[in-house]
Design a protein around this motif. Structure first.
Motif, PDB file in Angstrom:
ATOM      1  N   HIS A  54      28.502  63.554 -22.701  1.00  0.00           N
ATOM      2  CA  HIS A  54      28.843  62.138 -22.559  1.00  0.00           C
ATOM      3  C   HIS A  54      29.425  61.548 -23.834  1.00  0.00           C
ATOM      4  N   GLU A  55      28.940  61.971 -24.972  1.00  0.00           N
ATOM      5  CA  GLU A  55      29.475  61.444 -26.229  1.00  0.00           C
ATOM      6  C   GLU A  55      30.932  61.837 -26.396  1.00  0.00           C
ATOM      7  N   VAL A  72      21.833  55.425 -17.360  1.00  0.00           N
ATOM      8  CA  VAL A  72      23.219  54.987 -17.519  1.00  0.00           C
ATOM      9  C   VAL A  72      23.819  55.573 -18.796  1.00  0.00           C
ATOM     10  N   HIS A  73      25.133  55.764 -18.754  1.00  0.00           N
ATOM     11  CA  HIS A  73      25.912  56.163 -19.923  1.00  0.00           C
ATOM     12  C   HIS A  73      27.018  55.120 -20.083  1.00  0.00           C
ATOM     13  N   THR A  74      27.124  54.545 -21.288  1.00  0.00           N
ATOM     14  CA  THR A  74      28.152  53.536 -21.534  1.00  0.00           C
ATOM     15  C   THR A  74      28.917  53.884 -22.801  1.00  0.00           C
ATOM     16  N   GLU A  75      30.000  53.169 -23.005  1.00  0.00           N
ATOM     17  CA  GLU A  75      30.861  53.409 -24.163  1.00  0.00           C
ATOM     18  C   GLU A  75      30.106  53.237 -25.479  1.00  0.00           C
ATOM     19  N   ASP A  76      29.340  52.159 -25.572  1.00  0.00           N
ATOM     20  CA  ASP A  76      28.603  51.868 -26.803  1.00  0.00           C
ATOM     21  C   ASP A  76      27.447  50.928 -26.486  1.00  0.00           C
ATOM     22  N   SER A 102      23.502  56.029 -24.234  1.00  0.00           N
ATOM     23  CA  SER A 102      22.792  56.379 -23.004  1.00  0.00           C
ATOM     24  C   SER A 102      21.445  55.695 -23.031  1.00  0.00           C
ATOM     25  N   GLY A 127      33.415  59.835 -24.435  1.00  0.00           N
ATOM     26  CA  GLY A 127      33.569  58.416 -24.749  1.00  0.00           C
ATOM     27  C   GLY A 127      32.434  57.547 -24.273  1.00  0.00           C
ATOM     28  N   GLN A 128      31.307  58.163 -23.925  1.00  0.00           N
ATOM     29  CA  GLN A 128      30.133  57.409 -23.494  1.00  0.00           C
ATOM     30  C   GLN A 128      29.026  57.644 -24.520  1.00  0.00           C
ATOM     31  N   GLY A 183      28.880  53.695 -15.033  1.00  0.00           N
ATOM     32  CA  GLY A 183      28.010  54.467 -15.920  1.00  0.00           C
ATOM     33  C   GLY A 183      26.665  54.843 -15.345  1.00  0.00           C
ATOM     34  N   LEU A 199      26.408  48.614 -23.176  1.00  0.00           N
ATOM     35  CA  LEU A 199      25.086  48.774 -22.573  1.00  0.00           C
ATOM     36  C   LEU A 199      24.395  47.419 -22.449  1.00  0.00           C
TER      37      LEU A 199
END
Length: 148
Positions: free
Chosen positions: A59-60, A108-112, A67, A63-64, A91, A116
């Motif tokens: 995920h990193e 969830v996985h988000t950009e930053d 988490s 671009g995510q 996400g 989040l």
């Protein structure tokens, strides 16, 4: 649904490790013909044992970079309504109805962290049936791969 035998379980183990394994490779590893392996995999799909194939994602690198597990307390008997709204979130990768101090566990996985925060504060907490949330940041995770 038909019961699984040892060959079926071995096929599942192989496909959990490598969802892209060829029929030939699977057949060789479980010591059956390609036609038998093909028929077994199709039966496992038809019976709903195999629900699909997917890729394990870093995920990193995708671009995510943030988490989190988010726990939710929800209004009693609102699971189906809440689940439908959570599934639509960007996400969201895993949703479970659980027992204990909270009702729902969401991964969830988000950009930053900012994305989040916005997801939790403006999307999740805006769901009327959500009574409270708690966010647990993931600092590091390890993909365990196939089940034993």
């Amino acid at each position: 649904m038909r019961p699984l035998d040892a060959v079926d379980r071995e096929i599942l183990h192989i496909l959990r490790s490598d969802g892209r394994a060829s029929i030939r490779a699977v057949a060789e590893q479980v010591h059956v013909s390609r036609a038998n392996a093909y028929a077994r995999i199709n039966r496992l799909i038809d019976d709903g044992v195999i629900r699909g194939f997917s890729a394990r994602v870093d995920h990193e690198r995708a671009g995510q970079g943030a988490s989190a597990y988010i726990t939710l307390k929800i209004v009693q008997n609102s699971w189906r309504t809440v689940r439908a709204q959570l599934q639509a979130l960007p996400g969201a990768v895993h949703i479970a109805l659980v027992s204990g101090d909270f009702d729902v566990l969401l991964l969830v996985h988000t950009e930053d962290n900012r994305a989040l925060r916005e997801l939790v504060l403006t999307r999740i907490q805006a769901i009327p049936e959500v009574l409270s949330t708690r966010t647990l940041l993931v600092f590091e995770e390890t993909d365990l791969g196939p089940e034993p």
